[in-house]
Design an enzyme around this catalytic site. Structure first.
Site, mmCIF file in Angstrom:
data_model
loop_
_atom_site.group_PDB
_atom_site.id
_atom_site.type_symbol
_atom_site.label_atom_id
_atom_site.label_comp_id
_atom_site.label_asym_id
_atom_site.label_seq_id
_atom_site.Cartn_x
_atom_site.Cartn_y
_atom_site.Cartn_z
ATOM 1 N N ARG A 187 -8.293 -9.146 10.368
ATOM 2 C CA ARG A 187 -8.209 -10.099 9.256
ATOM 3 C C ARG A 187 -9.023 -11.357 9.506
ATOM 4 N NH1 ARG A 187 -2.599 -8.748 9.424
ATOM 5 N NH2 ARG A 187 -2.805 -6.689 8.524
ATOM 6 N N ARG A 232 0.808 -1.203 0.000
ATOM 7 C CA ARG A 232 0.000 0.000 0.000
ATOM 8 C C ARG A 232 0.848 1.263 0.000
ATOM 9 N NH1 ARG A 232 -4.734 -0.053 1.901
ATOM 10 N NH2 ARG A 232 -4.366 -1.462 3.634
ATOM 11 N N TYR A 233 1.933 1.232 0.775
ATOM 12 C CA TYR A 233 2.793 2.404 0.907
ATOM 13 C C TYR A 233 3.972 2.276 -0.068
ATOM 14 C CZ TYR A 233 0.249 2.923 5.333
ATOM 15 O OH TYR A 233 -0.724 3.046 6.285
ATOM 16 N N ASP A 285 -10.868 -1.174 13.955
ATOM 17 C CA ASP A 285 -11.330 -1.217 12.569
ATOM 18 C C ASP A 285 -12.811 -1.601 12.512
ATOM 19 O OD1 ASP A 285 -8.875 -0.553 11.421
ATOM 20 O OD2 ASP A 285 -8.195 -2.633 11.430
ATOM 21 N N LYS A 302 -2.802 4.157 7.507
ATOM 22 C CA LYS A 302 -2.868 4.685 8.867
ATOM 23 C C LYS A 302 -2.865 6.212 8.847
ATOM 24 C CE LYS A 302 -0.429 0.665 10.582
ATOM 25 N NZ LYS A 302 -0.088 0.067 9.269
ATOM 26 N N ARG A 322 7.234 0.126 1.657
ATOM 27 C CA ARG A 322 7.147 -1.010 2.580
ATOM 28 C C ARG A 322 5.949 -1.894 2.274
ATOM 29 N NH1 ARG A 322 5.593 3.739 4.445
ATOM 30 N NH2 ARG A 322 4.123 3.986 6.153
ATOM 31 N N CYS A 343 -10.391 -9.235 15.409
ATOM 32 C CA CYS A 343 -9.318 -9.396 14.414
ATOM 33 C C CYS A 343 -9.653 -8.679 13.106
ATOM 34 C CB CYS A 343 -9.087 -10.875 14.128
ATOM 35 S SG CYS A 343 -7.843 -11.133 12.830
ATOM 36 N N CYS A 356 -2.945 -18.206 14.425
ATOM 37 C CA CYS A 356 -2.414 -17.520 15.600
ATOM 38 C C CYS A 356 -2.465 -18.481 16.780
ATOM 39 C CB CYS A 356 -3.261 -16.296 15.939
ATOM 40 S SG CYS A 356 -3.151 -14.976 14.723
ATOM 41 N N CYS A 400 -8.091 -13.092 18.568
ATOM 42 C CA CYS A 400 -8.691 -11.872 19.111
ATOM 43 C C CYS A 400 -10.049 -11.687 18.444
ATOM 44 C CB CYS A 400 -7.824 -10.657 18.788
ATOM 45 S SG CYS A 400 -6.082 -10.860 19.178
ATOM 46 N N ASP A 458 -7.006 3.366 10.722
ATOM 47 C CA ASP A 458 -6.679 2.811 9.420
ATOM 48 C C ASP A 458 -7.863 3.179 8.524
ATOM 49 O OD1 ASP A 458 -5.160 1.277 7.565
ATOM 50 O OD2 ASP A 458 -4.491 0.021 9.234
HETATM 51 C C1 LIG Z 1 0.617 -0.920 9.034
HETATM 52 C C2 LIG Z 1 1.033 -1.261 7.711
HETATM 53 C C3 LIG Z 1 2.370 -1.077 7.334
HETATM 54 C C4 LIG Z 1 3.421 -0.510 8.268
HETATM 55 O O1 LIG Z 1 3.132 0.828 8.579
HETATM 56 P P1 LIG Z 1 4.091 1.670 9.537
HETATM 57 O O2 LIG Z 1 3.380 2.963 9.750
HETATM 58 O O3 LIG Z 1 5.380 1.825 8.816
HETATM 59 O O4 LIG Z 1 4.256 0.881 10.795
HETATM 60 C C5 LIG Z 1 2.717 -1.424 6.041
HETATM 61 N N1 LIG Z 1 1.806 -1.886 5.160
HETATM 62 C C6 LIG Z 1 0.522 -2.041 5.508
HETATM 63 C C7 LIG Z 1 -0.439 -2.538 4.475
HETATM 64 C C8 LIG Z 1 0.090 -1.750 6.788
HETATM 65 O O5 LIG Z 1 -1.189 -1.928 7.117
#
Ligand SMILES: *Cc1c(COP(=O)(O)O)cnc(C)c1O
Length: 388
Positions: free
Chosen positions: A146, A124-125, A305, A349, A128, A144, A137, A141, A342
């Site tokens: 997911r 998404r980002y 969520d 986030k 990362r 959850c 798990c 929870c 989120d």
């Molecule tokens: C939370 C998350 C991350 C990591 O986010 P940070 O703010 O760097 O901790 C990366 N990808 C996805 C899809 C996430 O939900």
């Protein structure tokens, strides 16, 4: 309601055998495989240990094709036998409210399925990725995010394609950070986890690896010296744990966390704001203080969520802001998590902060501090009139 002092004194809460188990269980208690084999997975097993309410009994019967119930003996021993409002109980024992439908709720609240270039890899980002390595798990929870794919009883399956995921990462140099999650990656054997980490470490542009896990809380027995020695080979490696309530930080949990910290692994905590569990300043303050004692930095506090069947656990955004306001200035900056939502449907986030800016003009900012006192900070371009 417990006072903060009471929680501070509760640092040495234990979840040792026997608790709800027969005396013989003591011999095996520290064996994580025994803990997993002896998880509570059915209504009968649970009812033989505690007094359930009607809401819980029906919740358990109906949870079977949605999100399984599973509770490690370690975590079970933290459950209050008679109090249906016990904060541990609300996190882990299904309730009938899970079947309630709210039109705002979503099966994939963070829009992950639409951001997967490869099944199991959420990108998404820009720099990362979230790598969902397993759908299992140690315990489940009830809120959850997911639940659509986790625990193996729902309609949807995770179906992570490992080889395709590794190839995607090898061919995508913009990714410098990989977050292993699931499910819980620490449920894998040391050897399997070592293979995944080794493979990631062979990719030169991947600088930073982290693992998201609730195993240190549900199954601290898994944090063995052997696991720590293996993880240590893959630095820089961070771990984000997930704890919501000070009662969860038992002496066994603290020992496991310290073992990870001693292996040079920086630890952060991700909490979910949950109604009746941790939606008050006293509980949160006790939690963050205990986390620092366990060498864990509170990282995120998540607004819950919009997961299906979570309305009884969601609390208002004002509560979250009130909690952050009750921490900032009142306690160590290191103890304060970033409160986030989120963005429903895939916004990622988004940070939320109490508003400390009373007024902002071209010339100055009027601020208030944690005590409510006002202060003026002049902007650099705002020359006093007599100098112009
Ligand atoms: C939370 C998350 C991350 C990591 O986010 P940070 O703010 O760097 O901790 C990366 N990808 C996805 C899809 C996430 O939900």
């Amino acid at each position: 309601m417990s006072s903060a002092d009471e929680y501070d004194r509760s640092m040495n809460i234990q979840s040792h055998a026997p608790g709800y188990w027969p005396l013989e269980a003591m011999e095996k208690w520290n064996d994580h495989k025994w803990q997993l084999r002896n998880r509570i997975n059915s209504l009968e097993e649970l009812e033989s240990k505690i007094n359930l309410t009607r809401e819980e009994r029906s919740g358990i019967l109906l949870s079977g094709n949605k999100l399984a119930m599973s509770i490690t003996p370690h975590y079970m021993n933290l459950v209050d036998k008679d109090d249906p409002n016990c904060p541990i109980r609300r996190q882990i024992i299904p309730r009938i409210e899970e079947t309630w439908e709210d039109p705002a709720e979503l099966s994939d609240p963070c829009g992950e399925d639409s951001h997967m270039p490869v099944p199991g890899l959420v990108h998404r980002y820009p720099d990362r990725v979230l790598f969902l390595v397993t759908d299992r798990c140690a315990s489940y929870c009830r809120y959850c995010t997911r639940s659509r794919v986790v625990s193996g009883v729902g309609e949807q399956q995770l179906e992570t394609q490992y080889e395709a995921a590794f190839e995607y990462l090898e061919n995508t140099p913009s990714v410098r950070d990989v977050l292993l999650s699931g499910g819980d990656p620490l449920l894998f054997t040391d050897a399997k986890l070592d293979r995944i980490l080794t493979r990631l470490r062979q990719i030169p542009h991947i600088q930073f690896v982290r693992i998201g896990s609730r195993i240190p809380i549900f199954l601290p027995q898994r944090i063995t010296p052997e696991l720590c020695a293996m993880l240590k080979k893959h630095h820089p490696l961070f771990i984000s744990i997930h704890t919501n309530h000070p009662k969860e930080l038992t002496t066994e949990v603290q020992q496991g966390l310290i073992r990870l910290a001693e292996a040079g692994i920086p630890l952060g905590n991700q909490s979910v704001l949950l109604k009746g569990v941790n939606d008050d300043v006293i509980t949160q303050r006790a939690l963050v203080h205990k986390l620092l004692m366990c060498r864990v930095k509170p990282y995120y506090l998540y607004q819950c969520d919009l997961i299906e069947g979570s309305s009884h656990l969601r609390t208002s955004v004002s509560k979250g802001l009130e909690i952050i306001e009750g921490l900032r200035g009142h306690t160590s900056g290191y103890a304060i998590p970033q409160y986030v939502i989120d963005g429903p449907g895939g916004g990622g986030k988004i940070p939320l902060n109490p508003n400390y800016v009373v007024q902002h003009t071209d010339n100055q900012v009027v601020l208030r501090n944690y005590e409510g006192k006002e202060f003026i900070y002049p902007e650099p371009n705002s020359m006093p009139a007599f100098l112009e």
